[in-house]
Design a protein around this motif. Structure first.
Motif, short mmCIF file in Angstrom:
data_model
loop_
_atom_site.label_atom_id
_atom_site.label_comp_id
_atom_site.label_asym_id
_atom_site.label_seq_id
_atom_site.Cartn_x
_atom_site.Cartn_y
_atom_site.Cartn_z
N VAL A 1 -3.48 5.05 5.77
CA VAL A 1 -4.22 4.15 5.18
C VAL A 1 -3.42 2.77 5.55
O VAL A 1 -4.11 1.68 5.82
CB VAL A 1 -4.50 4.26 3.70
N ASN A 2 -2.27 2.63 5.48
CA ASN A 2 -1.48 1.64 5.69
C ASN A 2 -1.63 1.26 7.03
O ASN A 2 -1.69 -0.01 7.36
CB ASN A 2 -0.04 2.09 5.45
N GLN B 1 -12.21 -5.42 5.30
CA GLN B 1 -11.56 -5.00 4.18
C GLN B 1 -11.81 -3.55 4.37
O GLN B 1 -12.68 -2.84 4.84
CB GLN B 1 -12.25 -5.48 3.01
N ILE B 2 -11.24 -2.65 3.23
CA ILE B 2 -11.17 -1.07 3.21
C ILE B 2 -12.00 -0.89 1.94
O ILE B 2 -11.47 -1.29 0.95
CB ILE B 2 -9.72 -0.58 3.36
N LEU B 3 -13.07 0.03 2.07
CA LEU B 3 -13.79 0.50 1.12
C LEU B 3 -13.00 2.06 0.96
O LEU B 3 -13.24 2.95 1.87
CB LEU B 3 -15.14 0.46 1.14
N LEU B 4 -12.23 2.48 -0.35
CA LEU B 4 -11.59 3.75 -0.24
C LEU B 4 -12.27 4.68 -0.85
O LEU B 4 -12.89 4.53 -2.11
CB LEU B 4 -10.31 3.24 -0.91
N ASN C 1 -5.11 -0.39 7.33
CA ASN C 1 -5.13 -1.58 6.81
C ASN C 1 -4.56 -2.80 7.59
O ASN C 1 -5.04 -3.88 7.73
CB ASN C 1 -4.84 -1.46 5.16
N GLU C 2 -3.46 -2.31 8.19
CA GLU C 2 -2.80 -3.42 8.99
C GLU C 2 -3.33 -4.07 10.08
O GLU C 2 -3.55 -5.14 10.24
CB GLU C 2 -1.32 -2.65 9.36
N ILE D 1 -13.83 1.47 -4.46
CA ILE D 1 -12.68 0.62 -4.55
C ILE D 1 -12.52 0.01 -3.31
O ILE D 1 -12.50 0.38 -2.46
CB ILE D 1 -11.43 1.45 -4.88
N LEU D 2 -12.41 -1.41 -3.61
CA LEU D 2 -12.41 -2.28 -2.48
C LEU D 2 -10.82 -2.62 -2.30
O LEU D 2 -10.27 -3.36 -3.35
CB LEU D 2 -13.18 -3.24 -2.24
N THR E 1 -1.15 8.05 2.65
CA THR E 1 -1.05 6.57 2.49
C THR E 1 -0.43 6.05 3.60
O THR E 1 -0.83 4.83 3.93
CB THR E 1 0.37 6.67 1.33
N SER F 1 -16.44 -13.22 -3.42
CA SER F 1 -17.44 -13.28 -2.58
C SER F 1 -18.20 -12.30 -2.05
O SER F 1 -19.27 -11.92 -1.73
CB SER F 1 -17.11 -14.21 -1.32
N ARG F 2 -17.35 -11.03 -2.13
CA ARG F 2 -17.77 -9.75 -1.81
C ARG F 2 -18.43 -9.11 -2.91
O ARG F 2 -18.86 -7.79 -3.02
CB ARG F 2 -16.52 -8.91 -1.33
N LEU G 1 0.76 -1.31 0.00
CA LEU G 1 0.03 -0.05 -0.03
C LEU G 1 0.89 1.33 -0.13
O LEU G 1 0.42 2.32 -0.54
CB LEU G 1 -0.79 -0.02 1.27
N GLN H 1 -21.55 -12.53 0.38
CA GLN H 1 -21.36 -11.40 1.53
C GLN H 1 -22.57 -10.26 1.46
O GLN H 1 -22.70 -9.75 2.51
CB GLN H 1 -19.95 -10.49 1.36
N ALA I 1 -7.10 -5.51 8.53
CA ALA I 1 -6.90 -6.68 7.56
C ALA I 1 -6.67 -8.23 8.63
O ALA I 1 -7.12 -9.15 8.32
CB ALA I 1 -5.75 -6.80 6.80
N GLY J 1 -9.97 -9.36 9.64
CA GLY J 1 -10.66 -9.68 8.45
C GLY J 1 -11.44 -8.54 7.97
O GLY J 1 -12.72 -9.09 7.08
N SER K 1 -20.90 -5.95 7.41
CA SER K 1 -20.48 -6.25 6.17
C SER K 1 -19.02 -6.60 6.07
O SER K 1 -18.44 -7.16 5.34
CB SER K 1 -20.48 -5.12 5.41
N GLY K 2 -18.29 -6.41 7.50
CA GLY K 2 -16.99 -6.62 7.43
C GLY K 2 -16.08 -5.55 6.65
O GLY K 2 -14.97 -5.88 6.09
N VAL K 3 -16.62 -4.49 6.20
CA VAL K 3 -16.06 -3.43 5.39
C VAL K 3 -16.02 -2.13 5.93
O VAL K 3 -17.10 -1.81 6.87
CB VAL K 3 -16.84 -3.39 4.08
#
Lengths: 329, 329
Positions: B78-79, B91-94, B82-83, A92-93, B75, A113-114, A69, B49, B86, B89, B59-61
């Motif tokens: 976000v890094n 995810q990131i919707l950006l 995300n770390e 964007i995911l 950046t 799956s998403r 990233l 999902q 993630a 489990g 949603s896990g997002v």
DNA sequence: CATTGGCATGTAATCGATTACACATTTCAT
DNA sequence: ATGAAATGTGTAATCGATTACATGCCAATG
């Protein structure tokens, strides 16, 4: 949370009509449409995307898989992707593999799956399981940076870029050139760039020595360390230029050279690849190659959109590059 | 695409049992569980999902809203986010607002409709509509970078960081300091940093002149231009140091100074804020302040996770910083 | 022996949208 | 005037999961 049913009730219509009004499908009287829209405005209603996506099999989300990233290259590409997709209402995911091949595959499945509508992969390696997984998920797919068989791929012209860079060095009078590469796991950076270097050196009568060839890991530190190793191993007969396959490693090499009192470019020329913002502001400024990463991202997004519209797109695209001559040579 | 029904059929159980096996809820016999898992393995089944999210409201997002996708600060944050996410489990919707306040609000709503479990906003401004929207969507919410009333906010200690930096300059013997700031739309960067500068200058007997105060737009170019303006306006009585509120603007200023033949730091000291990678490799290396952006991202993610688990979290968090003394002073 | 409670599984409702189909009304061409 | 086509709306099925509730079995308890 207001749902389509709430809107329907308040507008005195069935939810079918609301749906039609919202999606401009089928017939809806002007009168009903106005009534519905007014209530939508008032309530700030937004359709539940999960429900919508469950029913329609489209989500308006594109999955993007990055190797890291936090690199400038990734960021620029994502920026380009986002610019194009956002305009079309896509989100964007984002996922980050941390350079782990297992995760690369895992994330492809996960994104499927998403319910993402498509996937863009910034690829760093090529292997059968990866190809197989991409085939399995059967989604509009786009790879950037590596040539994946049977996958629409946008590839940088690493061979010619590297060849041009090497040629340039030679024509500036450098025949003794050290090389700092990376692992061959990465076909584009690890193999193509080195191959072009070797080919040109051979053709043009350059001097290649094993102990002038280093292997770093993309980091600035590794550039520094490899440069140190090379110079220590060389003794008197040292190279007069160093070509690092990434800007960051080139800058690491520069750091070591400056520390040791070498003048750049008089005592030693340095070149890199990537046109990082660093390359512009280090002293002396670094000669490098611009791969137009943002444009690559844009093009990838556009191609993906074309695929989503079921347009036929070619399988391979070669990206352009530009040599940026600066003061380090 | 295989669904839970397919699995159920092949395992000779109802989809209820499959669901239970997959989610470790309720009772499932060891025998049935094994049968189910085996088929799941074989088919590579992954639950849809959208369906899951529709039913469970999770949603896990996590939605992340950035002012700009292509800055080092973003950046890094976000890094960090995300770390942490993630690992759990998520995810990131950006989304990228391109510094547009309208979009900021629009995206908050959009993310809600996309069923994200929470939102992290890299805030650049504060206004009522924003606060109201955040309240409306009623989601676990976290702001980084600005102090939003009634919203859990992680704020950099801009005032003290700026004060420390100014103090340092003064104690190095600089009393005549130019300042390159940004628009006051951004309370943290545009107001706090300047306020601290003025306060310290006043307290310590520094010299502030209106034509030594510039206003840039975060870009390197604007740093260059503001520096030019300031020096042209100054004539003989010029400042001996310049404090730019971001590294990029500081580097722009350095470019101009170098071009004009000023020696840094002998003729003119330069400082910035942000600890960008550029700051380390320009010549001379730039004195700056590290805000530990990645750590901020991590902490934000952790706090958000705590909120998702319904733990009570405090409303305000002050982040730490570190002064990095380098050669530009 | 009747009762209770743990275990295992299934039935069917539900989440919030889209959409095939049916039906009623209006418009229009012949 | 009449049948066909266009317009407007509603009913109900559907997408793929979770989950409240019901049911049956079996062992333990008194």
């Amino acid at each position: 949370m207001t749902t389509i049913n709430d809107i329907a009730k308040r507008a005195n219509v069935s939810r079918t009509t609301v749906s039609r009004a919202l999606n401009n499908s089928g017939y809806v009287s002007e009168e009903a449409r106005k009534r519905i829209m007014k209530i939508v405005e008032e309530t700030g209603y937004m359709p539940n995307q999960s429900a919508k996506s469950l029913r329609t099999k489209r989500s308006g989300v594109i999955g993007v898989i990055l190797p890291r990233l936090s690199t400038e290259t990734s960021t620029r590409v994502v920026n380009g992707i986002n610019e194009v997709l956002a305009k079309e209402g896509f989100q964007i995911l984002l996922t980050d593999t941390e350079l782990d091949k297992k995760k690369e595959i895992e994330y492809i499945r996960l994104l499927k799956s998403r319910h993402v509508d498509g996937i863009i992969l910034l690829a760093t390696n090529v292997n059968d399981e990866l190809i197989q997984t991409i085939r399995d998920v059967d989604l509009p797919f786009l790879a950037i940076g590596q040539d994946l068989p049977e996958v629409t791929s946008l590839v940088y012209d690493d061979y010619h870029a590297s060849a041009d860079l090497t040629n340039m060095l030679i024509h500036k009078g450098h025949h003794k050139i050290a090389f700092i590469g990376v692992s061959r796991d990465d076909p584009s950076v690890g193999i193509m760039r080195e191959q072009a270097f070797r080919d040109v050196m051979e053709r043009e009568g350059g001097v290649i020595k094993d102990h002038w060839m280093g292997t770093g890991d993309f980091s600035i530190d590794s550039g520094y360390e490899e440069m140190k190793k090379i110079l220590r191993a060389s003794g008197k007969n040292r190279p007069r230029a160093v070509y690092a396959v990434t800007d960051r490693m080139a800058i690491g090499a520069m750091e070591y050279l400056k520390e040791q009192g070498y003048r750049i470019p008089e005592d030693m020329a340095v070149v890199g690849i990537g046109a990082s913002s660093l390359s512009q502001y280090v002293s002396p400024s670094l000669t490098t190659i611009d791969y137009f990463n943002k444009k690559a991202g844009q093009q990838a997004a556009e191609l993906l959109l074309a695929k989503l519209k079921n347009e036929k797109v070619e399988e391979k695209f070669e990206l352009t590059y530009r040599l940026i001559l600066r003061d380090s040579v």
